[in-house]
Design a protein around this motif. Sequence first.
Motif, PDB file in Angstrom:
ATOM      1  N   LEU A 176       5.042  18.784  -2.933  1.00  0.00           N
ATOM      2  CA  LEU A 176       4.515  17.472  -2.563  1.00  0.00           C
ATOM      3  C   LEU A 176       4.970  17.057  -1.168  1.00  0.00           C
ATOM      4  CD1 LEU A 176       4.875  15.565  -5.942  1.00  0.00           C
ATOM      5  CD2 LEU A 176       2.761  16.322  -4.852  1.00  0.00           C
ATOM      6  N   THR A 177       6.169  17.429  -0.785  1.00  0.00           N
ATOM      7  CA  THR A 177       6.652  17.138   0.569  1.00  0.00           C
ATOM      8  C   THR A 177       5.791  17.859   1.597  1.00  0.00           C
ATOM      9  OG1 THR A 177       8.909  16.911  -0.272  1.00  0.00           O
ATOM     10  CG2 THR A 177       8.664  17.230   2.083  1.00  0.00           C
ATOM     11  N   ASN A 178       5.426  19.094   1.313  1.00  0.00           N
ATOM     12  CA  ASN A 178       4.528  19.829   2.217  1.00  0.00           C
ATOM     13  C   ASN A 178       3.159  19.157   2.284  1.00  0.00           C
ATOM     14  OD1 ASN A 178       6.495  21.716   2.774  1.00  0.00           O
ATOM     15  ND2 ASN A 178       5.813  23.130   1.183  1.00  0.00           N
ATOM     16  N   ALA A 179       2.696  18.660   1.142  1.00  0.00           N
ATOM     17  CA  ALA A 179       1.395  17.974   1.126  1.00  0.00           C
ATOM     18  C   ALA A 179       1.440  16.720   1.986  1.00  0.00           C
ATOM     19  CB  ALA A 179       1.005  17.625  -0.313  1.00  0.00           C
ATOM     20  N   ILE A 180       2.541  15.992   1.913  1.00  0.00           N
ATOM     21  CA  ILE A 180       2.679  14.776   2.732  1.00  0.00           C
ATOM     22  C   ILE A 180       2.721  15.152   4.211  1.00  0.00           C
ATOM     23  CG2 ILE A 180       4.273  12.897   3.323  1.00  0.00           C
ATOM     24  CD1 ILE A 180       5.014  12.845   0.311  1.00  0.00           C
ATOM     25  N   ALA A 181       3.388  16.256   4.528  1.00  0.00           N
ATOM     26  CA  ALA A 181       3.518  16.668   5.926  1.00  0.00           C
ATOM     27  C   ALA A 181       2.173  17.012   6.550  1.00  0.00           C
ATOM     28  CB  ALA A 181       4.467  17.863   6.032  1.00  0.00           C
ATOM     29  N   VAL A 182       1.254  17.596   5.778  1.00  0.00           N
ATOM     30  CA  VAL A 182      -0.033  17.999   6.344  1.00  0.00           C
ATOM     31  C   VAL A 182      -1.144  16.999   6.077  1.00  0.00           C
ATOM     32  CG1 VAL A 182       0.544  20.441   6.239  1.00  0.00           C
ATOM     33  CG2 VAL A 182      -0.668  19.381   4.325  1.00  0.00           C
ATOM     34  N   CYS A 183      -0.831  15.958   5.314  1.00  0.00           N
ATOM     35  CA  CYS A 183      -1.852  14.972   4.942  1.00  0.00           C
ATOM     36  C   CYS A 183      -2.212  14.100   6.146  1.00  0.00           C
ATOM     37  CB  CYS A 183      -1.325  14.105   3.802  1.00  0.00           C
ATOM     38  SG  CYS A 183      -2.504  12.868   3.237  1.00  0.00           S
ATOM     39  N   GLY A 184      -3.479  13.767   6.252  1.00  0.00           N
ATOM     40  CA  GLY A 184      -3.949  12.908   7.333  1.00  0.00           C
ATOM     41  C   GLY A 184      -3.558  11.453   7.124  1.00  0.00           C
ATOM     42  N   GLN A 185      -3.394  11.046   5.877  1.00  0.00           N
ATOM     43  CA  GLN A 185      -3.027   9.659   5.564  1.00  0.00           C
ATOM     44  C   GLN A 185      -1.838   9.670   4.590  1.00  0.00           C
ATOM     45  OE1 GLN A 185      -6.730   8.344   3.955  1.00  0.00           O
ATOM     46  NE2 GLN A 185      -7.561   7.799   5.957  1.00  0.00           N
ATOM     47  N   PRO A 186      -0.657   9.953   5.091  1.00  0.00           N
ATOM     48  CA  PRO A 186       0.501  10.112   4.207  1.00  0.00           C
ATOM     49  C   PRO A 186       0.897   8.828   3.476  1.00  0.00           C
ATOM     50  CG  PRO A 186       1.184  10.217   6.499  1.00  0.00           C
ATOM     51  CD  PRO A 186      -0.313  10.195   6.479  1.00  0.00           C
ATOM     52  N   GLN A 187       0.660   7.663   4.089  1.00  0.00           N
ATOM     53  CA  GLN A 187       1.048   6.411   3.426  1.00  0.00           C
ATOM     54  C   GLN A 187       0.248   6.202   2.140  1.00  0.00           C
ATOM     55  OE1 GLN A 187       3.638   4.575   4.113  1.00  0.00           O
ATOM     56  NE2 GLN A 187       4.126   5.919   5.832  1.00  0.00           N
ATOM     57  N   GLN A 188      -1.039   6.486   2.181  1.00  0.00           N
ATOM     58  CA  GLN A 188      -1.863   6.341   0.974  1.00  0.00           C
ATOM     59  C   GLN A 188      -1.449   7.346  -0.102  1.00  0.00           C
ATOM     60  OE1 GLN A 188      -5.870   6.651   2.379  1.00  0.00           O
ATOM     61  NE2 GLN A 188      -6.017   4.456   2.879  1.00  0.00           N
ATOM     62  N   LEU A 189      -1.153   8.563   0.309  1.00  0.00           N
ATOM     63  CA  LEU A 189      -0.699   9.565  -0.644  1.00  0.00           C
ATOM     64  C   LEU A 189       0.626   9.141  -1.281  1.00  0.00           C
ATOM     65  CD1 LEU A 189      -0.999  12.297  -2.028  1.00  0.00           C
ATOM     66  CD2 LEU A 189       0.050  13.353  -0.016  1.00  0.00           C
ATOM     67  N   LEU A 190       1.532   8.598  -0.478  1.00  0.00           N
ATOM     68  CA  LEU A 190       2.805   8.122  -1.019  1.00  0.00           C
ATOM     69  C   LEU A 190       2.600   6.981  -2.012  1.00  0.00           C
ATOM     70  CD1 LEU A 190       5.159   8.269   2.093  1.00  0.00           C
ATOM     71  CD2 LEU A 190       5.412   9.529  -0.036  1.00  0.00           C
ATOM     72  N   GLN A 191       1.637   6.098  -1.746  1.00  0.00           N
ATOM     73  CA  GLN A 191       1.365   5.002  -2.682  1.00  0.00           C
ATOM     74  C   GLN A 191       0.868   5.541  -4.024  1.00  0.00           C
ATOM     75  OE1 GLN A 191      -1.346   2.463  -0.579  1.00  0.00           O
ATOM     76  NE2 GLN A 191       0.279   1.436   0.589  1.00  0.00           N
ATOM     77  N   VAL A 192      -0.016   6.516  -3.973  1.00  0.00           N
ATOM     78  CA  VAL A 192      -0.532   7.110  -5.210  1.00  0.00           C
ATOM     79  C   VAL A 192       0.595   7.828  -5.960  1.00  0.00           C
ATOM     80  CG1 VAL A 192      -2.077   8.890  -6.122  1.00  0.00           C
ATOM     81  CG2 VAL A 192      -2.887   7.335  -4.342  1.00  0.00           C
ATOM     82  N   LEU A 193       1.404   8.564  -5.225  1.00  0.00           N
ATOM     83  CA  LEU A 193       2.498   9.284  -5.865  1.00  0.00           C
ATOM     84  C   LEU A 193       3.540   8.334  -6.454  1.00  0.00           C
ATOM     85  CD1 LEU A 193       2.987  12.209  -3.321  1.00  0.00           C
ATOM     86  CD2 LEU A 193       1.979  12.324  -5.614  1.00  0.00           C
TER      87      LEU A 193
END
Length: 103
Positions: free
Chosen positions: A61-78
Amino acid sequence: VRRLWVGRAPSPPVFAGPVCRALFIGYCIYFDHKRRSDPSFKNRLRERRNRSEYEKGVDHLTNAIAVCGQPQQLLQVLQQTLPPPVFQMLLTNAQSLAEDDVE
């Protein structure tokens, strides 16, 4: 005239090897039985396995956040879907990853 000793007893070093091996194997069997009969052994083993699985998942999941275009939204979902301790591990890993990128 040389006399051969018929039925002569072997020297002590001949006995030492097999006796030591037998004692070591006996101790291993005893220790394994004692460990397996411990009531908390299985609980500790499960906790160790779960922790390892969580750490692997958090790394992904940390790798996914690193390559994600919108990490803040991904963090909110997680944050809404992960248990709080796992999400905290994720934040710690993400922060250390961000610090590594800055350096």
